[in-house]
Design a protein around this motif. Structure first.
Motif, PDB file in Angstrom:
ATOM      1  N   ARG A 170      -8.206   3.363  53.505  1.00  0.00           N
ATOM      2  CA  ARG A 170      -7.885   4.703  53.038  1.00  0.00           C
ATOM      3  C   ARG A 170      -9.117   5.410  52.463  1.00  0.00           C
ATOM      4  NH1 ARG A 170      -3.910   8.133  52.007  1.00  0.00           N
ATOM      5  NH2 ARG A 170      -4.007   9.458  50.160  1.00  0.00           N
ATOM      6  N   ALA A 171     -10.036   4.653  51.902  1.00  0.00           N
ATOM      7  CA  ALA A 171     -11.245   5.272  51.358  1.00  0.00           C
ATOM      8  C   ALA A 171     -12.059   5.964  52.429  1.00  0.00           C
ATOM      9  CB  ALA A 171     -12.106   4.211  50.667  1.00  0.00           C
ATOM     10  N   GLU A 172     -11.900   5.551  53.693  1.00  0.00           N
ATOM     11  CA  GLU A 172     -12.656   6.152  54.791  1.00  0.00           C
ATOM     12  C   GLU A 172     -11.787   7.058  55.652  1.00  0.00           C
ATOM     13  OE1 GLU A 172     -15.831   3.769  56.692  1.00  0.00           O
ATOM     14  OE2 GLU A 172     -14.842   2.064  55.752  1.00  0.00           O
ATOM     15  N   LEU A 173     -10.595   7.385  55.179  1.00  0.00           N
ATOM     16  CA  LEU A 173      -9.682   8.186  55.989  1.00  0.00           C
ATOM     17  C   LEU A 173     -10.235   9.580  56.249  1.00  0.00           C
ATOM     18  CD1 LEU A 173      -6.965   8.453  57.401  1.00  0.00           C
ATOM     19  CD2 LEU A 173      -5.943   9.052  55.196  1.00  0.00           C
ATOM     20  N   ALA A 174     -10.749  10.230  55.211  1.00  0.00           N
ATOM     21  CA  ALA A 174     -11.300  11.572  55.401  1.00  0.00           C
ATOM     22  C   ALA A 174     -12.487  11.550  56.360  1.00  0.00           C
ATOM     23  CB  ALA A 174     -11.712  12.169  54.056  1.00  0.00           C
ATOM     24  N   GLY A 175     -13.358  10.532  56.219  1.00  0.00           N
ATOM     25  CA  GLY A 175     -14.490  10.423  57.127  1.00  0.00           C
ATOM     26  C   GLY A 175     -14.057  10.171  58.553  1.00  0.00           C
ATOM     27  N   ALA A 176     -13.026   9.339  58.734  1.00  0.00           N
ATOM     28  CA  ALA A 176     -12.526   9.067  60.078  1.00  0.00           C
ATOM     29  C   ALA A 176     -11.910  10.306  60.701  1.00  0.00           C
ATOM     30  CB  ALA A 176     -11.501   7.934  60.039  1.00  0.00           C
ATOM     31  N   ALA A 177     -11.161  11.084  59.890  1.00  0.00           N
ATOM     32  CA  ALA A 177     -10.595  12.330  60.402  1.00  0.00           C
ATOM     33  C   ALA A 177     -11.699  13.302  60.796  1.00  0.00           C
ATOM     34  CB  ALA A 177      -9.671  12.955  59.361  1.00  0.00           C
ATOM     35  N   SER A 178     -12.740  13.382  59.974  1.00  0.00           N
ATOM     36  CA  SER A 178     -13.877  14.252  60.307  1.00  0.00           C
ATOM     37  C   SER A 178     -14.567  13.785  61.587  1.00  0.00           C
ATOM     38  CB  SER A 178     -14.884  14.266  59.154  1.00  0.00           C
ATOM     39  OG  SER A 178     -14.305  14.807  57.993  1.00  0.00           O
ATOM     40  N   LEU A 179     -14.697  12.474  61.745  1.00  0.00           N
ATOM     41  CA  LEU A 179     -15.357  11.941  62.929  1.00  0.00           C
ATOM     42  C   LEU A 179     -14.528  12.214  64.179  1.00  0.00           C
ATOM     43  CD1 LEU A 179     -17.896  10.446  63.749  1.00  0.00           C
ATOM     44  CD2 LEU A 179     -16.679   8.302  63.447  1.00  0.00           C
ATOM     45  N   SER A 180     -13.211  12.163  64.052  1.00  0.00           N
ATOM     46  CA  SER A 180     -12.359  12.503  65.188  1.00  0.00           C
ATOM     47  C   SER A 180     -12.571  13.949  65.606  1.00  0.00           C
ATOM     48  CB  SER A 180     -10.894  12.263  64.831  1.00  0.00           C
ATOM     49  OG  SER A 180     -10.647  10.897  64.603  1.00  0.00           O
ATOM     50  N   ILE A 181     -12.669  14.844  64.618  1.00  0.00           N
ATOM     51  CA  ILE A 181     -12.927  16.249  64.919  1.00  0.00           C
ATOM     52  C   ILE A 181     -14.326  16.414  65.496  1.00  0.00           C
ATOM     53  CG2 ILE A 181     -13.103  18.547  63.892  1.00  0.00           C
ATOM     54  CD1 ILE A 181     -11.040  17.554  61.807  1.00  0.00           C
ATOM     55  N   LEU A 182     -15.283  15.645  64.986  1.00  0.00           N
ATOM     56  CA  LEU A 182     -16.637  15.685  65.539  1.00  0.00           C
ATOM     57  C   LEU A 182     -16.623  15.277  67.010  1.00  0.00           C
ATOM     58  CD1 LEU A 182     -19.727  15.877  65.286  1.00  0.00           C
ATOM     59  CD2 LEU A 182     -19.731  13.523  64.448  1.00  0.00           C
ATOM     60  N   GLY A 183     -15.896  14.202  67.349  1.00  0.00           N
ATOM     61  CA  GLY A 183     -15.809  13.783  68.741  1.00  0.00           C
ATOM     62  C   GLY A 183     -15.187  14.841  69.617  1.00  0.00           C
ATOM     63  N   PHE A 184     -14.126  15.487  69.102  1.00  0.00           N
ATOM     64  CA  PHE A 184     -13.489  16.558  69.857  1.00  0.00           C
ATOM     65  C   PHE A 184     -14.476  17.666  70.154  1.00  0.00           C
ATOM     66  CE2 PHE A 184     -11.049  20.600  69.708  1.00  0.00           C
ATOM     67  CZ  PHE A 184     -10.326  20.434  70.881  1.00  0.00           C
ATOM     68  N   ASN A 185     -15.315  17.994  69.187  1.00  0.00           N
ATOM     69  CA  ASN A 185     -16.251  19.097  69.383  1.00  0.00           C
ATOM     70  C   ASN A 185     -17.502  18.683  70.144  1.00  0.00           C
ATOM     71  OD1 ASN A 185     -15.085  21.553  68.008  1.00  0.00           O
ATOM     72  ND2 ASN A 185     -14.781  19.996  66.451  1.00  0.00           N
ATOM     73  N   VAL A 186     -17.838  17.386  70.141  1.00  0.00           N
ATOM     74  CA  VAL A 186     -18.859  16.916  71.086  1.00  0.00           C
ATOM     75  C   VAL A 186     -18.371  17.152  72.512  1.00  0.00           C
ATOM     76  CG1 VAL A 186     -19.949  14.839  72.010  1.00  0.00           C
ATOM     77  CG2 VAL A 186     -19.946  15.227  69.556  1.00  0.00           C
ATOM     78  N   ALA A 187     -17.091  16.857  72.735  1.00  0.00           N
ATOM     79  CA  ALA A 187     -16.506  17.124  74.053  1.00  0.00           C
ATOM     80  C   ALA A 187     -16.511  18.614  74.353  1.00  0.00           C
ATOM     81  CB  ALA A 187     -15.084  16.567  74.105  1.00  0.00           C
ATOM     82  N   ARG A 188     -16.272  19.431  73.338  1.00  0.00           N
ATOM     83  CA  ARG A 188     -16.288  20.878  73.539  1.00  0.00           C
ATOM     84  C   ARG A 188     -17.677  21.395  73.877  1.00  0.00           C
ATOM     85  NH1 ARG A 188     -12.625  24.217  69.160  1.00  0.00           N
ATOM     86  NH2 ARG A 188     -10.633  23.992  70.261  1.00  0.00           N
ATOM     87  N   THR A 189     -18.706  20.653  73.467  1.00  0.00           N
ATOM     88  CA  THR A 189     -20.072  21.060  73.796  1.00  0.00           C
ATOM     89  C   THR A 189     -20.474  20.579  75.181  1.00  0.00           C
ATOM     90  OG1 THR A 189     -20.681  20.973  71.472  1.00  0.00           O
ATOM     91  CG2 THR A 189     -22.466  20.924  73.053  1.00  0.00           C
ATOM     92  N   LEU A 190     -20.329  19.274  75.418  1.00  0.00           N
ATOM     93  CA  LEU A 190     -20.769  18.711  76.691  1.00  0.00           C
ATOM     94  C   LEU A 190     -19.830  19.090  77.827  1.00  0.00           C
ATOM     95  CD1 LEU A 190     -21.786  15.129  75.466  1.00  0.00           C
ATOM     96  CD2 LEU A 190     -23.217  17.172  75.704  1.00  0.00           C
ATOM     97  N   GLY A 191     -18.512  19.167  77.533  1.00  0.00           N
ATOM     98  CA  GLY A 191     -17.545  19.455  78.581  1.00  0.00           C
ATOM     99  C   GLY A 191     -17.749  20.788  79.267  1.00  0.00           C
ATOM    100  N   PRO A 192     -17.818  21.903  78.512  1.00  0.00           N
ATOM    101  CA  PRO A 192     -18.031  23.186  79.177  1.00  0.00           C
ATOM    102  C   PRO A 192     -19.353  23.278  79.920  1.00  0.00           C
ATOM    103  CG  PRO A 192     -17.173  23.516  76.974  1.00  0.00           C
ATOM    104  CD  PRO A 192     -17.504  22.058  77.089  1.00  0.00           C
ATOM    105  N   ALA A 193     -20.433  22.744  79.337  1.00  0.00           N
ATOM    106  CA  ALA A 193     -21.722  22.780  80.022  1.00  0.00           C
ATOM    107  C   ALA A 193     -21.656  21.989  81.324  1.00  0.00           C
ATOM    108  CB  ALA A 193     -22.816  22.229  79.113  1.00  0.00           C
TER     109      ALA A 193
END
Length: 448
Positions: free
Chosen positions: A181-204
């Motif tokens: 649970r101590a890393e829950l916020a970081g894991a949620a942020s990392l999930s959003i980071l992965g989604f937006n990595v896809a948003r960067t590489l995917g459209p290009a």
């Protein structure tokens, strides 16, 4: 490990009602009672960096599967929107593609969240990604044969959105079972980071694929990405510390909605997510027409500009963990609205491809700061046994806002023009920044 307080509370059947409170002040019940008990057991460890959850193998596999699926979706989105632009270039029809992607999340995320709490999440994810692979294969065949019509593209996109509506809550709800649970916020942020990595590489990548081989190749790319996700999840065996919810689907849905209704912090998160996404969705929905009419480009420029929003989102997500340590949620959402609104106003003035790219990078960073804030706040304020339904409610509102806003701004653009619609969206975002005076974002439960 799950939070001891949450695990002990999960043995009481009406946990959702107890945690969220039937009196209308659920946030106090969650935010005040848990911190009083926690010091007597074991103090919460200090969260690490944004990347620290990747040291957990189960989370890493879940993250890779989600990253592959989101990458494929963004490649397919470029192919579908550009094919729609070629078949029927009307702004309202092009914007409907984005609506078709978001509408299933609005309609079915709650059902998906309930299933994520009721049944095995691994099987749910496998079924969702396998279905997306089948739809992608069908779209590729129809496009190769020249049988794709505007309504086939809209229907196929909607079907893929249905798969996403079941996969997203299951993936989000699984985070709490594979990281402390101590890393829950970081894991949620990392999930959003992965989604937006896809948003960067995917459209290009999508723009280059469409320019080189046409839209059918983009559909095949999504097929391959979904198969990668399925392959990763076939070897994924997460623990399930909490027993499955023993309730009917309707009862589970009602309990999740009551939790959000009776929690003042969750009500604020939902309201802010809705207003933010409705106001700001024009750039996402109309990007192929922005590339064509305001930047004078083709599919490569479309992919580049959409990738600029994604690149900004990656940069914003990469620092979101640190930003939340320094600033409260209301400050971040308010500044994000101002930054994103200003970016839309500049792009509407057609300053050229280079300036638009830079501005959209900055705007994308603002966009993800807000969406990251909504997602993380929902994770932190949701009771563990109801986390699938609570996060699904926030996803429902977020994607519902994107779908509604895409439809709205597409209908504005058809008579008034692309520039007017994007400028109107930017002006609306500046107004959204002031909404926090009426309904501010909640802080962290531990702080309150």
């Amino acid at each position: 490990m799950a939070d001891p307080a949450a695990m002990s509370a999960s043995r009481v059947p009406p946990l959702g009602v107890r945690a969220c409170g039937m009196s209308g002040s659920a946030g106090a019940a969650i935010g005040q009672s848990a911190p009083r008990r926690r010091p007597s057991r074991s103090p919460m460890r200090s969260p690490g960096s944004t990347l620290s959850p990747l040291t957990h193998g189960l989370f890493r596999a879940l993250w890779i599967a989600s990253l592959a699926a989101n990458f494929g979706n963004m490649v397919l989105a470029v192919g579908t929107q550009w094919l729609m632009t070629a078949i029927d270039g009307r702004a309202d029809r092009v914007a409907l593609i984005w609506t078709a992607m978001a509408l299933p999340m609005m309609l079915l995320s709650l059902v998906g969240g309930a299933f994520a709490d009721l049944i095995d999440r691994r099987r749910l994810l496998l079924g969702a990604y396998g279905s997306a692979a089948a739809v992608s294969a069908l779209l590729a065949w129809l496009a190769f044969e020249g049988l794709a019509t505007p309504w086939i593209l809209i229907g196929g996109t909607f079907a893929l959105g249905v798969a996403t509506a079941f996969a997203t809550p299951a993936s989000q709800a699984s985070i709490g079972t594979v990281v402390p649970r101590a890393e829950l916020a970081g894991a949620a942020s990392l999930s959003i980071l992965g989604f937006n990595v896809a948003r960067t590489l995917g459209p290009a990548a999508g723009g280059a694929i469409v320019a080189a081989a046409g839209a059918p190749a983009a559909f095949l790319c999504n097929l391959a990405a979904c198969l990668v996700s399925v392959g990763v999840l076939l070897g994924w065996r997460p623990p399930r510390p909490d027993p499955p919810v023993r309730a009917s689907l309707s009862a589970a849905l009602a309990e999740g909605l009551r939790c959000v209704r009776d929690s003042a912090p969750l009500r604020a998160i939902v309201a802010r997510a809705l207003t933010f996404t409705v106001a700001g969705s024009a750039a996402w929905a109309l990007m192929p027409l922005i590339a064509r009419d305001l930047a004078g480009g083709g599919p490569e420029q479309f992919g580049l500009l959409l990738g600029a929003l994604g690149l900004g989102a990656v940069l914003g997500a990469a620092v979101s963990h640190e930003m939340r340590r320094r600033f409260n949620g209301e400050t971040l959402v308010r500044v994000a609205a101002l930054v994103y609104g200003a970016a839309c106003l500049i792009v509407a003035a057609a300053p050229g491809l280079a300036v638009s790219f830079v501005v959209l990078v900055i705007g994308g960073a603002g966009w993800v700061q807000a969406l990251s804030g909504f997602s993380v706040a929902a994770q932190l304020w949701a009771p563990r046994p109801l986390v699938g339904r609570v996060t699904a409610t926030v996803s429902t509102v977020t994607f519902g806002g994107i779908g509604l806003g895409s439809w709205l701004w597409g209908h504005v653009a058809e008579p008034a023009g692309i520039a007017a619609a994007v400028a109107g969206s930017g002006a609306a975002m500046l107004l959204v920044a002031g909404f926090g005076l009426l309904m501010p974002m909640p802080g962290r439960p531990e702080a309150e």
